[in-house]
Motif scaffolding. Structure first.
Motif, short mmCIF file in Angstrom:
data_model
loop_
_atom_site.label_atom_id
_atom_site.label_comp_id
_atom_site.label_asym_id
_atom_site.label_seq_id
_atom_site.Cartn_x
_atom_site.Cartn_y
_atom_site.Cartn_z
N HIS A 100 -7.56 37.41 62.43
CA HIS A 100 -6.77 36.32 63.28
C HIS A 100 -5.41 35.78 62.56
N ALA A 101 -5.23 36.20 61.34
CA ALA A 101 -4.05 35.72 60.85
C ALA A 101 -2.94 36.71 61.29
N LYS A 102 -3.28 38.21 61.51
CA LYS A 102 -2.11 38.98 61.74
C LYS A 102 -1.79 39.07 63.57
N VAL A 103 -2.92 38.38 64.36
CA VAL A 103 -2.59 38.17 65.73
C VAL A 103 -1.41 36.93 65.68
N LEU A 104 -2.07 35.93 64.77
CA LEU A 104 -1.15 34.63 64.96
C LEU A 104 0.44 34.98 64.50
N ALA A 105 0.52 35.79 63.44
CA ALA A 105 1.69 36.01 62.86
C ALA A 105 2.44 36.83 63.77
N SER A 106 2.03 37.94 64.48
CA SER A 106 2.58 38.78 65.54
C SER A 106 3.02 38.07 66.92
N GLU A 107 2.56 36.68 66.98
CA GLU A 107 3.08 35.91 67.99
C GLU A 107 4.00 34.60 67.54
N GLY A 108 4.35 34.90 66.22
CA GLY A 108 5.43 33.91 65.66
C GLY A 108 4.77 32.65 65.07
N TRP A 109 3.52 32.57 64.64
CA TRP A 109 2.97 31.32 64.35
C TRP A 109 2.95 31.53 62.70
N THR A 110 3.69 30.65 62.06
CA THR A 110 3.74 30.50 60.35
C THR A 110 2.53 29.54 60.31
N LYS A 111 2.40 29.49 58.73
CA LYS A 111 1.39 28.60 58.35
C LYS A 111 1.78 27.03 58.71
N LYS A 112 3.31 26.89 58.44
CA LYS A 112 3.61 25.50 58.54
C LYS A 112 3.51 25.22 60.28
N ARG A 113 3.94 26.19 60.94
CA ARG A 113 3.61 25.61 62.36
C ARG A 113 2.51 25.48 62.89
N ILE A 114 1.61 26.21 62.35
CA ILE A 114 -0.13 25.97 62.55
C ILE A 114 -0.50 24.69 61.80
N LYS A 115 0.00 24.43 60.83
CA LYS A 115 -0.16 22.87 60.16
C LYS A 115 0.19 21.87 61.37
N GLU A 116 1.45 21.83 61.73
CA GLU A 116 2.13 21.03 62.53
C GLU A 116 1.27 20.86 63.88
N PHE A 117 0.97 22.06 64.62
CA PHE A 117 0.28 22.09 65.70
C PHE A 117 -1.06 21.31 65.53
N ILE A 118 -1.79 21.45 64.37
CA ILE A 118 -3.05 20.84 64.06
C ILE A 118 -2.85 19.53 64.17
N LEU A 119 -1.82 18.94 63.57
CA LEU A 119 -1.48 17.30 63.20
C LEU A 119 -1.33 16.74 64.47
N GLU A 120 -0.64 17.59 65.14
CA GLU A 120 -0.05 16.85 66.83
C GLU A 120 -1.30 16.79 67.67
N ASN A 121 -2.29 17.77 67.34
CA ASN A 121 -3.33 17.87 68.63
C ASN A 121 -4.58 17.34 68.00
N SER A 122 -4.82 17.02 66.96
CA SER A 122 -6.07 16.53 66.61
C SER A 122 -6.15 15.11 66.27
N THR A 123 -7.46 14.33 66.34
CA THR A 123 -7.69 13.11 66.34
C THR A 123 -8.32 12.82 64.74
N SER A 124 -8.20 11.93 64.30
CA SER A 124 -8.99 11.67 62.70
C SER A 124 -10.60 11.77 63.24
N PRO A 125 -11.25 12.30 62.48
CA PRO A 125 -12.78 12.41 62.61
C PRO A 125 -13.32 11.15 62.37
N PHE A 126 -12.86 10.17 61.71
CA PHE A 126 -13.20 8.81 61.39
C PHE A 126 -12.68 7.73 62.24
N PRO A 127 -13.63 6.83 62.74
CA PRO A 127 -13.27 5.89 63.57
C PRO A 127 -12.47 4.59 62.78
#
Length: 321
Positions: A224-251
Motif C-alpha cells: 500500500h505504501a508503494k501505491v501511495l508514494a507512486s501517486e504522490g502521497w507523502t506521510k505528511k499529506r496522508i496525515k493532513e487528509f485524515i485530519l480533514e476527513n475524519s471526525t472525533s470518535p468521542f462525542p
C-alpha cells in the motif's frame, strides 16, 4: 507466581550467572539507575532490568532496547504516570528503527505483532515485568484497568524500512538513518480493516474512516505504501487528509453546568505512520482513546562497545520450522 513476580506465565530463573550474561549487553555498571518507575518509584538499575530480562526469556542483545524503553516510559510526554494505572488499560507500544532491527531479528514483516519472534516477544514481556516488579504495579490495586489489555504482554514491532518508499520514522523524528532508535506511545485500542478500494484514494479514505483518536499509529503494509508514494502521497499529506476527513470518535461530553465539551481534534503531530507487515491488504491502527496531553517519545538506542561480538554470539538463535 505466588510472590507476584510473574505475568502469569512461566519465567526463567534469574540466576547470578544468567544475570551477569544479560548485563554484557551494556557498558553501564550494574548499579547504574536508568530511571525511577511509578508508583513506588522503584529504582530501575541495570541489574534489576537484567533480572527481569532473564525472567522474560530475553537475550543480552536486547538490553540496549530495554534500557531505551525504560527511559521512554519515564519521559513526562508519554503520560505513563497516568496511563499505566488508569482504568482505560493502556499498553506501551514500541516501534524499533535502524540497524538494530536486523542485528537482533526484530520482526517487521508478516505477523510482526503475533507471537513467534524472541525479540518482539521477550522485549515487550521484559518491559511488562520491569513495570510490575520494579515499579510495583499490581493488577486491581495500582493498575485499575477495567478490562485489561493483551498488548501488555508484548507490543513491539520494527518498521520495515527496506520496503518503505518514505523516510523511516526515526529520521522523520530527527535522528540519522544509521542510528538505532525506539519510539513509544501508549494506545489502548487496536483495529484491523481492509481498504474500500485498491488505489491510493481508497486507502486514505479508509484511514480517515477509522477516526484516529488523540494519539494514533497507522500501520501501512509495504504494498500500500508503494501505491501511495507512486501517486504522490507523502506521510505528511496522508496525515493532513485524515485530519480533514475524519471526525472525533468521542462525542461531546457535558462539562460544568451542562456546557458541552468537544474533545480536541488531533493534529499532524498526533499521528504516526509506520510501514510494517507482510503481503496482504489489511490496515492496522493503534489508537489512544481520550484527549490527553501526551505525545510520542523517541530515544536513540546506545550500543555497547562489544556489540559486533555480542550479535555474532546470539545471531543464530532462531526457530527452525
Amino acid at each position: 507466581y505466588s510472590k507476584g513476580w510473574t505475568d502469569g506465565m512461566a519465567i526463567a530463573p534469574p540466576t547470578e550467572k544468567a544475570v551477569a550474561e544479560m548485563m554484557t549487553g551494556t557498558d553501564l555498571p550494574a548499579n547504574h539507575v536508568v530511571a525511577k518507575l511509578i508508583p513506588r518509584l522503584g529504582k530501575a538499575t541495570i541489574e534489576k532490568i537484567a533480572i527481569n530480562a532473564v525472567m522474560a526469556g530475553a537475550l543480552p542483545t536486547h538490553m540496549p532496547v530495554l534500557i531505551a524503553a525504560v527511559q521512554t516510559l519515564t519521559d513526562p510526554r508519554s503520560r505513563f504516570d497516568t496511563f499505566e494505572v488508569s482504568t482505560g488499560s493502556w499498553a506501551p507500544f514500541f516501534v524499533v528503527n535502524g540497524p538494530i532491527r536486523n542485528d537482533i531479528h526484530i520482526n517487521c514483516s508478516s505477523g510482526a505483532l503475533s507471537p513467534g519472534e524472541i525479540a518482539n516477544a521477550a522485549i515487550g514481556r521484559a518491559l511488562g515485568l520491569i513495570v510490575k516488579n520494579i515499579g510495583g504495579v499490581r493488577k486491581g490495586i495500582e493498575d485499575m484497568g477495567v478490562f485489561g489489555n493483551p498488548g501488555k504482554y508484548s507490543l513491539v514491532l520494527g518498521e520495515y524500512e527496506e520496503e518503505s518508499p518514505w523516510e523511516p520514522l526515526h529520521v522523520e523524528r530527527g535522528l540519522k538513518k544509521e542510528d538505532s532508535a525506539l519510539t513509544m506511545f501508549l494506545p489502548n485500542t487496536y483495529i484491523q480493516t481492509i481498504p474500500r478500494d485498491t488505489n491510493a484514494q481508497g486507502f486514505v479514505e479508509t484511514y480517515a474512516s477509522l477516526n484516529p483518536g488523540s494519539m494514533s499509529c497507522l500501520l501501512v503494509v509495504p504494498s500500500h505504501a508503494k501505491v501511495l508514494a507512486s501517486e504522490g502521497w507523502t506521510k505528511k499529506r496522508i496525515k493532513e487528509f485524515i485530519l480533514e476527513n475524519s471526525t472525533s470518535p468521542f462525542p461531546p461530553v457535558q462539562g460544568g453546568q451542562g456546557t458541552p465539551i468537544q474533545p480536541t481534534k488531533p493534529s499532524v503531530d498526533d499521528l504516526m505512520i509506520v510501514v510494517a507487515g507482510g503481503p496482504g491488504a489489511w490496515i492496522g491502527l493503534l489508537r489512544s482513546a481520550g484527549g490527553w496531553e501526551n505525545s510520542f517519545v523517541t530515544r536513540k538506542i546506545d550500543l555497547p562497545r562489544n556489540w559486533d561480538k555480542l550479535t555474532a554470539k546470539y545471531k543464530n538463535i532462531a526457530p527452525t520450522y
